[in-house]
Write a protein that holds these residues in place. Structure first.
Motif, PDB file in Angstrom:
ATOM      1  N   ALA A 132       0.828  -1.202   0.000  1.00 25.46           N
ATOM      2  CA  ALA A 132       0.000   0.000   0.000  1.00 25.46           C
ATOM      3  C   ALA A 132       0.862   1.253   0.000  1.00 25.46           C
ATOM      4  CB  ALA A 132      -0.918   0.026   1.222  1.00 25.46           C
ATOM      5  N   ASP A 133       0.574   2.173  -0.923  1.00 24.77           N
ATOM      6  CA  ASP A 133       1.225   3.477  -0.907  1.00 24.77           C
ATOM      7  C   ASP A 133       0.722   4.300   0.270  1.00 24.77           C
ATOM      8  OD1 ASP A 133       2.573   2.814  -3.193  1.00 24.77           O
ATOM      9  OD2 ASP A 133       1.310   3.995  -4.544  1.00 24.77           O
ATOM     10  N   SER A 134       1.482   5.321   0.637  1.00 24.32           N
ATOM     11  CA  SER A 134       1.111   6.160   1.786  1.00 24.32           C
ATOM     12  C   SER A 134      -0.217   6.864   1.607  1.00 24.32           C
ATOM     13  CB  SER A 134       2.200   7.213   2.043  1.00 24.32           C
ATOM     14  OG  SER A 134       3.401   6.624   2.409  1.00 24.32           O
ATOM     15  N   ASP A 135      -0.585   7.177   0.354  1.00 27.47           N
ATOM     16  CA  ASP A 135      -1.825   7.929   0.127  1.00 27.47           C
ATOM     17  C   ASP A 135      -3.053   7.046  -0.028  1.00 27.47           C
ATOM     18  OD1 ASP A 135      -0.957   6.989  -2.317  1.00 27.47           O
ATOM     19  OD2 ASP A 135      -0.715   8.963  -3.238  1.00 27.47           O
ATOM     20  N   VAL A 136      -2.922   5.767   0.317  1.00 28.43           N
ATOM     21  CA  VAL A 136      -4.054   4.841   0.344  1.00 28.43           C
ATOM     22  C   VAL A 136      -4.653   4.818   1.739  1.00 28.43           C
ATOM     23  CG1 VAL A 136      -4.653   2.371   0.244  1.00 28.43           C
ATOM     24  CG2 VAL A 136      -3.187   3.378  -1.517  1.00 28.43           C
ATOM     25  N   VAL A 137      -5.948   4.589   1.833  1.00 31.68           N
ATOM     26  CA  VAL A 137      -6.585   4.215   3.102  1.00 31.68           C
ATOM     27  C   VAL A 137      -7.474   3.011   2.835  1.00 31.68           C
ATOM     28  CG1 VAL A 137      -6.544   6.482   4.207  1.00 31.68           C
ATOM     29  CG2 VAL A 137      -8.491   5.859   2.786  1.00 31.68           C
ATOM     30  N   LEU A 138      -7.549   2.115   3.797  1.00 30.22           N
ATOM     31  CA  LEU A 138      -8.485   0.998   3.692  1.00 30.22           C
ATOM     32  C   LEU A 138      -9.861   1.485   4.099  1.00 30.22           C
ATOM     33  CD1 LEU A 138      -6.415  -1.952   5.210  1.00 30.22           C
ATOM     34  CD2 LEU A 138      -6.513  -1.131   2.848  1.00 30.22           C
ATOM     35  N   VAL A 139     -10.863   1.072   3.354  1.00 31.03           N
ATOM     36  CA  VAL A 139     -12.225   1.542   3.616  1.00 31.03           C
ATOM     37  C   VAL A 139     -13.179   0.398   3.932  1.00 31.03           C
ATOM     38  CG1 VAL A 139     -11.953   3.634   2.243  1.00 31.03           C
ATOM     39  CG2 VAL A 139     -12.793   1.540   1.142  1.00 31.03           C
TER      40      VAL A 139
ATOM     41  N   GLN B   1     -19.057   6.379   5.773  1.00 33.47           N
ATOM     42  CA  GLN B   1     -20.519   6.428   5.781  1.00 33.47           C
ATOM     43  C   GLN B   1     -21.102   5.460   4.768  1.00 33.47           C
ATOM     44  OE1 GLN B   1     -21.369  10.552   5.032  1.00 33.47           O
ATOM     45  NE2 GLN B   1     -20.617  11.241   7.037  1.00 33.47           N
ATOM     46  N   ILE B   2     -20.452   5.348   3.617  1.00 32.59           N
ATOM     47  CA  ILE B   2     -20.959   4.477   2.555  1.00 32.59           C
ATOM     48  C   ILE B   2     -20.814   3.005   2.937  1.00 32.59           C
ATOM     49  CG2 ILE B   2     -20.518   3.683   0.190  1.00 32.59           C
ATOM     50  CD1 ILE B   2     -19.694   6.607  -0.448  1.00 32.59           C
ATOM     51  N   THR B   3     -19.659   2.660   3.481  1.00 29.81           N
ATOM     52  CA  THR B   3     -19.423   1.256   3.781  1.00 29.81           C
ATOM     53  C   THR B   3     -20.113   0.802   5.067  1.00 29.81           C
ATOM     54  OG1 THR B   3     -17.353   1.799   4.918  1.00 29.81           O
ATOM     55  CG2 THR B   3     -17.226   1.245   2.570  1.00 29.81           C
ATOM     56  N   GLY B   4     -20.379   1.730   5.954  1.00 32.39           N
ATOM     57  CA  GLY B   4     -21.049   1.374   7.197  1.00 32.39           C
ATOM     58  C   GLY B   4     -20.066   0.840   8.238  1.00 32.39           C
ATOM     59  N   PRO B   5     -20.517   0.660   9.440  1.00 33.74           N
ATOM     60  CA  PRO B   5     -19.623   0.274  10.544  1.00 33.74           C
ATOM     61  C   PRO B   5     -19.018  -1.123  10.374  1.00 33.74           C
ATOM     62  CG  PRO B   5     -21.926   0.160  11.237  1.00 33.74           C
ATOM     63  CD  PRO B   5     -21.911   0.834   9.909  1.00 33.74           C
ATOM     64  N   ASP B   6     -19.635  -1.985   9.567  1.00 37.47           N
ATOM     65  CA  ASP B   6     -19.108  -3.330   9.400  1.00 37.47           C
ATOM     66  C   ASP B   6     -18.219  -3.455   8.166  1.00 37.47           C
ATOM     67  OD1 ASP B   6     -21.026  -3.073   7.478  1.00 37.47           O
ATOM     68  OD2 ASP B   6     -21.949  -5.042   7.808  1.00 37.47           O
ATOM     69  N   GLY B   7     -17.934  -2.331   7.502  1.00 34.61           N
ATOM     70  CA  GLY B   7     -17.042  -2.371   6.362  1.00 34.61           C
ATOM     71  C   GLY B   7     -17.692  -2.772   5.071  1.00 34.61           C
ATOM     72  N   SER B   8     -19.014  -2.758   4.999  1.00 33.55           N
ATOM     73  CA  SER B   8     -19.716  -3.108   3.763  1.00 33.55           C
ATOM     74  C   SER B   8     -20.767  -2.045   3.491  1.00 33.55           C
ATOM     75  CB  SER B   8     -20.380  -4.485   3.891  1.00 33.55           C
ATOM     76  OG  SER B   8     -21.316  -4.473   4.948  1.00 33.55           O
ATOM     77  N   HIS B   9     -21.399  -2.106   2.318  1.00 27.69           N
ATOM     78  CA  HIS B   9     -22.460  -1.146   2.051  1.00 27.69           C
ATOM     79  C   HIS B   9     -23.571  -1.312   3.066  1.00 27.69           C
ATOM     80  CE1 HIS B   9     -21.568   0.994  -1.686  1.00 27.69           C
ATOM     81  NE2 HIS B   9     -20.874  -0.067  -2.020  1.00 27.69           N
ATOM     82  N   PRO B  10     -24.164  -0.173   3.523  1.00 32.82           N
ATOM     83  CA  PRO B  10     -25.243  -0.295   4.485  1.00 32.82           C
ATOM     84  C   PRO B  10     -26.462  -0.955   3.851  1.00 32.82           C
ATOM     85  CG  PRO B  10     -24.707   2.032   4.034  1.00 32.82           C
ATOM     86  CD  PRO B  10     -23.813   1.195   3.193  1.00 32.82           C
TER      87      PRO B  10
ATOM     88  N   SER C 259      -9.675  14.172   4.285  1.00 34.04           N
ATOM     89  CA  SER C 259     -10.387  13.594   5.432  1.00 34.04           C
ATOM     90  C   SER C 259     -11.887  13.516   5.179  1.00 34.04           C
ATOM     91  CB  SER C 259     -10.107  14.420   6.688  1.00 34.04           C
ATOM     92  OG  SER C 259      -8.733  14.378   7.028  1.00 34.04           O
ATOM     93  N   ALA C 260     -12.422  14.506   4.480  1.00 37.17           N
ATOM     94  CA  ALA C 260     -13.853  14.480   4.147  1.00 37.17           C
ATOM     95  C   ALA C 260     -14.175  13.299   3.242  1.00 37.17           C
ATOM     96  CB  ALA C 260     -14.258  15.795   3.483  1.00 37.17           C
ATOM     97  N   ALA C 261     -13.289  12.987   2.298  1.00 39.97           N
ATOM     98  CA  ALA C 261     -13.505  11.839   1.422  1.00 39.97           C
ATOM     99  C   ALA C 261     -13.436  10.535   2.210  1.00 39.97           C
ATOM    100  CB  ALA C 261     -12.477  11.839   0.297  1.00 39.97           C
ATOM    101  N   ILE C 262     -12.490  10.448   3.138  1.00 35.86           N
ATOM    102  CA  ILE C 262     -12.367   9.250   3.964  1.00 35.86           C
ATOM    103  C   ILE C 262     -13.618   9.055   4.812  1.00 35.86           C
ATOM    104  CG2 ILE C 262     -11.076   8.182   5.848  1.00 35.86           C
ATOM    105  CD1 ILE C 262      -8.582   9.664   4.758  1.00 35.86           C
ATOM    106  N   GLU C 263     -14.092  10.142   5.398  1.00 33.38           N
ATOM    107  CA  GLU C 263     -15.293  10.073   6.224  1.00 33.38           C
ATOM    108  C   GLU C 263     -16.502   9.652   5.397  1.00 33.38           C
ATOM    109  OE1 GLU C 263     -18.007  10.100   9.232  1.00 33.38           O
ATOM    110  OE2 GLU C 263     -15.814  10.115   9.343  1.00 33.38           O
ATOM    111  N   ARG C 264     -16.609  10.186   4.180  1.00 34.15           N
ATOM    112  CA  ARG C 264     -17.731   9.810   3.321  1.00 34.15           C
ATOM    113  C   ARG C 264     -17.664   8.331   2.952  1.00 34.15           C
ATOM    114  NH1 ARG C 264     -22.761   9.550   2.493  1.00 34.15           N
ATOM    115  NH2 ARG C 264     -23.405   9.422   0.299  1.00 34.15           N
ATOM    116  N   CYS C 265     -16.487   7.819   2.698  1.00 32.40           N
ATOM    117  CA  CYS C 265     -16.352   6.387   2.420  1.00 32.40           C
ATOM    118  C   CYS C 265     -16.804   5.559   3.625  1.00 32.40           C
ATOM    119  CB  CYS C 265     -14.910   6.050   2.059  1.00 32.40           C
ATOM    120  SG  CYS C 265     -14.426   6.537   0.389  1.00 32.40           S
TER     121      CYS C 265
END
Length: 294
Positions: A112-119, A285-294, A277-283
């Protein structure tokens, strides 16, 4: 053997980006997943705060041969045995990914490159099918105008002893988040040594233009002929070098594919940290607390 490990080369200017990535590794991988981070010796102190049971800090000096001398403020190393061409930082970064991955006793390594985040949750079963680790590959993704990629393919064939040149278009194996099988990396290094008659590291770093991902991909496809499962949507990426604003970041996050494990907004875009950070936060929200789409 741990099931999963993460490998990231980074340096001081990307420390803020890395903090987001490492947080996401802690949040979206199992407790036995270790994040292996490779930094210049001068940056060890800066990254020491991340060190712990789930983060090992390596320095280039621990991985590269001792004879290599780093030239301060230049981003290059000099090998007194072969002083030209010098080992550039970008090539050294690729080499240490391969060197650290080959040392790991893991089933799957996420590079993983530094500019990646796991979602989303990253579990080994997502990356293994019928005993084979999946690979990023876009068939026909490299065309004649992609001159760097064409060069990387040529170099990969030279290193691996694969006849060429191969006809265009060619597969693209380059991704900011990729899956590697450590056993395959070890075999790939042995192949480079056998083909070139030189230590794999000396052979690999003798090129000014080379891509570790294309060497890995060509090895899997044309040497092993392993036909692994292919993942093209592992990371939702934005390679554009122009900065995003808040609205653009949200729109980008809203296009997150349902099977993407990571998200990347290129560090070279100059996107402000608050916008990222706003993009990370939006992701999230999309994936939900369990890491999948709500």
């Amino acid at each position: 053997m741990s099931a999963l490990a993460v490998v990231t080369p980074t340096y001081a200017p990307d420390a803020g980006l890395f903090a987001h990535l490492h947080r996401s590794v802690l949040d979206h991988t199992s407790d036995d997943t270790v994040h292996h981070v490779i930094v210049p010796p001068s940056d060890r102190r800066l990254f020491a705060r991340f060190s712990g049971p789930r983060c090992r800090i390596w320095t280039y000096a621990e991985i590269l041969p001792r004879r290599l001398a780093h030239v301060p403020f230049t981003g290059v190393w000099i090998d007194p045995v072969r002083p030209w061409p010098p080992l550039r930082g970008w090539v050294a970064q690729q080499a240490v990914k391969m060197a650290v991955t080959a040392r790991l006793d893991a089933k799957v390594v996420l590079v993983a490159d530094s500019d990646v985040v796991l979602v989303r949750e990253a579990t080994p079963d997502l990356f293994i099918q019928d005993g084979q680790v999946s690979m990023f590959r876009v068939d026909g993704g490299v065309h004649e105008l992609m001159t760097d990629h064409v060069t990387w393919h040529r170099v990969a064939r030279e290193l691996l002893g694969v006849p060429g040149p191969a006809p265009l278009p060619l597969p693209d194996y380059v991704s900011s988040l990729a899956c590697w099988d450590p056993a395959v990396v070890r075999a790939m290094r042995e192949r480079i040594t056998e083909t070139t008659g030189r230590d794999w590291l000396a052979a690999f770093t003798s090129y000014l233009q080379v891509s570790e991902f294309i060497v890995y991909g060509v090895f899997v496809d044309e040497v092993l002929r392993a036909a692994p499962p292919v993942s093209t949507a592992i990371c939702h990426s934005r390679w554009d070098r122009t900065p995003l604003d808040h609205a653009g970041a949200i729109a980008f996050a809203d296009r997150l594919p349902p099977d993407a494990v990571g998200m990347m907004i290129s560090a070279k875009s100059g996107t402000p940290m608050a916008v990222r950070s706003a993009a990370i936060e939006r992701c999230s929200q999309i994936t939900g607390p369990d890491g999948s789409h709500p």
